[in-house]
Write an enzyme that holds these catalytic residues in place. Structure first.
Site, PDB file in Angstrom:
ATOM      1  N   GLY A  12      60.105  45.475  36.058  1.00 51.81           N
ATOM      2  CA  GLY A  12      61.169  45.573  35.042  1.00 51.81           C
ATOM      3  C   GLY A  12      61.630  44.199  34.609  1.00 51.81           C
ATOM      4  N   ALA A  13      60.680  43.253  34.494  1.00 49.16           N
ATOM      5  CA  ALA A  13      61.046  41.840  34.287  1.00 49.16           C
ATOM      6  C   ALA A  13      60.978  41.402  32.830  1.00 49.16           C
ATOM      7  CB  ALA A  13      60.166  40.944  35.157  1.00 49.16           C
ATOM      8  N   ARG A  15      63.208  41.989  30.662  1.00 45.68           N
ATOM      9  CA  ARG A  15      64.566  41.676  30.183  1.00 45.68           C
ATOM     10  C   ARG A  15      65.567  41.831  31.332  1.00 45.68           C
ATOM     11  NH1 ARG A  15      65.459  47.453  27.014  1.00 45.68           N
ATOM     12  NH2 ARG A  15      66.623  48.409  28.710  1.00 45.68           N
ATOM     13  N   VAL A  63      55.729  51.795  37.020  1.00 47.27           N
ATOM     14  CA  VAL A  63      55.871  51.789  38.483  1.00 47.27           C
ATOM     15  C   VAL A  63      55.882  53.198  39.085  1.00 47.27           C
ATOM     16  CG1 VAL A  63      57.072  49.560  38.561  1.00 47.27           C
ATOM     17  CG2 VAL A  63      58.422  51.683  38.453  1.00 47.27           C
ATOM     18  N   SER A 141      72.676  49.644  43.933  1.00 49.83           N
ATOM     19  CA  SER A 141      73.797  49.558  42.979  1.00 49.83           C
ATOM     20  C   SER A 141      75.078  49.983  43.688  1.00 49.83           C
ATOM     21  CB  SER A 141      73.539  50.509  41.808  1.00 49.83           C
ATOM     22  OG  SER A 141      74.704  50.663  41.022  1.00 49.83           O
ATOM     23  N   TYR A 153      71.281  58.941  39.435  1.00 47.38           N
ATOM     24  CA  TYR A 153      71.174  57.499  39.678  1.00 47.38           C
ATOM     25  C   TYR A 153      71.817  57.110  41.018  1.00 47.38           C
ATOM     26  CZ  TYR A 153      71.705  52.498  38.348  1.00 47.38           C
ATOM     27  OH  TYR A 153      71.675  51.122  38.284  1.00 47.38           O
ATOM     28  N   ALA A 156      69.566  58.125  43.791  1.00 54.04           N
ATOM     29  CA  ALA A 156      68.402  57.226  43.875  1.00 54.04           C
ATOM     30  C   ALA A 156      68.800  55.884  44.501  1.00 54.04           C
ATOM     31  CB  ALA A 156      67.804  57.009  42.486  1.00 54.04           C
ATOM     32  N   LYS A 157      69.952  55.350  44.084  1.00 51.26           N
ATOM     33  CA  LYS A 157      70.354  54.028  44.580  1.00 51.26           C
ATOM     34  C   LYS A 157      70.806  54.085  46.047  1.00 51.26           C
ATOM     35  CE  LYS A 157      69.500  51.380  41.052  1.00 51.26           C
ATOM     36  NZ  LYS A 157      68.219  50.640  41.076  1.00 51.26           N
TER      37      LYS A 157
HETATM   38  N1  LIG Z   1      73.151  46.230  34.836  1.00 53.04           N
HETATM   39  C1  LIG Z   1      73.874  46.640  35.849  1.00 53.04           C
HETATM   40  O1  LIG Z   1      75.122  46.630  35.796  1.00 53.04           O
HETATM   41  C2  LIG Z   1      73.223  47.113  37.116  1.00 53.04           C
HETATM   42  C3  LIG Z   1      74.064  47.421  38.203  1.00 53.04           C
HETATM   43  C4  LIG Z   1      73.493  47.868  39.379  1.00 53.04           C
HETATM   44  C5  LIG Z   1      72.120  47.998  39.493  1.00 53.04           C
HETATM   45  N2  LIG Z   1      71.320  47.693  38.423  1.00 53.04           N
HETATM   46  C6  LIG Z   1      69.876  47.855  38.618  1.00 53.04           C
HETATM   47  O2  LIG Z   1      69.224  46.629  38.344  1.00 53.04           O
HETATM   48  C7  LIG Z   1      67.916  46.879  37.819  1.00 53.04           C
HETATM   49  C8  LIG Z   1      67.760  46.179  36.485  1.00 53.04           C
HETATM   50  O3  LIG Z   1      68.762  46.623  35.583  1.00 53.04           O
HETATM   51  P1  LIG Z   1      69.026  45.989  34.138  1.00 53.04           P
HETATM   52  O4  LIG Z   1      70.472  46.143  33.878  1.00 53.04           O
HETATM   53  O5  LIG Z   1      68.390  44.652  34.036  1.00 53.04           O
HETATM   54  O6  LIG Z   1      68.259  47.089  33.238  1.00 53.04           O
HETATM   55  P2  LIG Z   1      67.492  46.965  31.843  1.00 53.04           P
HETATM   56  O7  LIG Z   1      67.482  48.342  31.282  1.00 53.04           O
HETATM   57  O8  LIG Z   1      68.035  45.858  30.998  1.00 53.04           O
HETATM   58  O9  LIG Z   1      66.001  46.555  32.301  1.00 53.04           O
HETATM   59  C9  LIG Z   1      65.211  47.417  33.064  1.00 53.04           C
HETATM   60  C10 LIG Z   1      63.749  47.096  32.810  1.00 53.04           C
HETATM   61  O10 LIG Z   1      62.966  48.008  33.602  1.00 53.04           O
HETATM   62  C11 LIG Z   1      61.870  48.414  32.812  1.00 53.04           C
HETATM   63  N3  LIG Z   1      61.355  49.711  33.266  1.00 53.04           N
HETATM   64  C12 LIG Z   1      61.949  50.928  33.150  1.00 53.04           C
HETATM   65  N4  LIG Z   1      61.144  51.875  33.636  1.00 53.04           N
HETATM   66  C13 LIG Z   1      60.021  51.269  34.079  1.00 53.04           C
HETATM   67  C14 LIG Z   1      58.818  51.741  34.677  1.00 53.04           C
HETATM   68  N5  LIG Z   1      58.616  53.047  34.909  1.00 53.04           N
HETATM   69  N6  LIG Z   1      57.857  50.840  34.999  1.00 53.04           N
HETATM   70  C15 LIG Z   1      58.049  49.519  34.749  1.00 53.04           C
HETATM   71  N7  LIG Z   1      59.169  49.015  34.183  1.00 53.04           N
HETATM   72  C16 LIG Z   1      60.143  49.882  33.846  1.00 53.04           C
HETATM   73  C17 LIG Z   1      62.442  48.512  31.398  1.00 53.04           C
HETATM   74  O11 LIG Z   1      61.392  48.519  30.414  1.00 53.04           O
HETATM   75  C18 LIG Z   1      63.333  47.292  31.341  1.00 53.04           C
HETATM   76  O12 LIG Z   1      62.653  46.141  30.874  1.00 53.04           O
HETATM   77  C19 LIG Z   1      67.790  48.405  37.729  1.00 53.04           C
HETATM   78  O13 LIG Z   1      67.155  48.899  38.895  1.00 53.04           O
HETATM   79  C20 LIG Z   1      69.225  48.848  37.670  1.00 53.04           C
HETATM   80  O14 LIG Z   1      69.367  50.186  38.095  1.00 53.04           O
HETATM   81  C21 LIG Z   1      71.844  47.255  37.237  1.00 53.04           C
END
Ligand SMILES: NC(=O)c1ccc[n+]([C@@H]2O[C@H](COP(=O)([O-])OP(=O)(O)OC[C@H]3O[C@@H](n4cnc5c(N)ncnc54)[C@H](O)[C@@H]3O)[C@@H](O)[C@H]2O)c1
Length: 252
Positions: A12-13, A15, A63, A141, A153, A156-157
């Site tokens: 998920g890198a 963005r 993934v 999370s 969610y 899962a977390k």
């Molecule tokens: N943003 C927050 O406040 C927050 C808080 C707690 C946890 N998180 C966790 O951190 C992680 C990143 O979050 P973010 O805010 O950067 O999200 P985001 O939506 O900006 O980025 C997530 C990335 O994962 C990719 N992705 C989604 N499904 C995929 C798959 N099946 N295979 C490969 N790539 C896939 C997407 O294309 C995207 O580029 C996630 O696991 C999210 O649950 C985020």
């Protein structure tokens, strides 16, 4: 400290948090496989790493899909290096109140977070065991503690936390650590989408979140990258099975 050049995979890198973690690990001297659903979407992260003098490879993979994961890990091992650092960061939200939640919303969240982390960890562990070194960092999370509208969610977390602890028990004797980072509110497209869903302008949504956070601000992807950098480092070999809340306060 060893001078071995390590190879990391960050899922998920393209963005958000994943992109920040990938760039930070590259700064730390690792070669980084920038993995996301669409390889083209990884171009910005890869060029930022290369512009800073690092080495990166864009990898398109889902993934949640066993064959896609096997092919992606094989590609990284042959084209970049044997992956011994894995950041399971890919994630999605499909928020809804329980009574409205569809089976598809439940299953797709489970598939990306839990099956994804399982498949990626299983596919990379052999390289870590062979190298007697490994670092697995899983994104949990604060929602693991429960969050309205996120029964899928948060389950899962919370599951990621048990998964992480068990990985640490099974893999510890091979020099592999596993830890989880549980972020609070981090400013990314994921939280922007949540604001849009609840009909609040993102700036107001962030302000309201910051008012509840002891350090009086929302988090940035770099806040998570800094913690991931520590957990992935050679020196963190005695930290394992932990969940580190990175939430601007004691939210656990
Ligand atoms: N943003 C927050 O406040 C927050 C808080 C707690 C946890 N998180 C966790 O951190 C992680 C990143 O979050 P973010 O805010 O950067 O999200 P985001 O939506 O900006 O980025 C997530 C990335 O994962 C990719 N992705 C989604 N499904 C995929 C798959 N099946 N295979 C490969 N790539 C896939 C997407 O294309 C995207 O580029 C996630 O696991 C999210 O649950 C985020």
């Amino acid at each position: 400290m060893s001078s071995t050049v390590r190879t990391a995979i960050v899922t998920g890198a393209a963005r958000g948090i994943g992109a920040a973690v990938a760039k930070r690990l590259a700064q730390d001297g690792l070669q980084v496989a920038v993995l996301d659903l669409d390889a083209d979407a990884c171009a910005d992260t890869v060029s930022a790493i290369e512009a800073a003098g690092g080495k990166a490879l864009a990898v398109g993979a889902n993934v949640a899909d066993e064959e896609s994961v096997a092919a992606a890990v094989e590609k990284v091992a042959t084209e970049l290096g044997e992956p011994t650092v894995l950041i399971n960061n890919a994630g999605i939200t499909r928020d809804n109140l329980l009574f409205k939640m569809t089976v598809d919303e439940w299953d797709s969240v489970m598939a990306v977070h839990l099956r994804g982390a399982f498949l990626m960890s299983r596919a990379t562990q052999k390289y870590m065991v062979d190298n007697k070194f490994g670092r697995i960092v899983n994104l949990s999370s604060t929602s693991a503690q429960g969050n309205r509208g996120q029964v899928n969610y948060s389950a899962a977390k919370a599951g990621i936390q048990g998964f992480t602890k068990t990985l640490s028990i099974e893999l510890g004797k091979f020099g592999v650590t596993a830890n989880a980072i549980a972020p609070g509110f981090i400013e990314t497209e994921m939280t922007a989408a949540t604001a849009e869903r609840v009909g609040v302008p993102f700036e107001d949504y962030k302000k309201a979140a910051a008012a509840q956070i002891p350090v009086a601000r929302v988090g940035k992807p770099d806040d998570i990258a800094h913690t991931a950098s520590f957990l992935a480092s050679e020196g963190a070999g005695f930290v394992s099975g932990q969940v580190i809340y990175v939430a601007g306060g004691p939210k656990d």
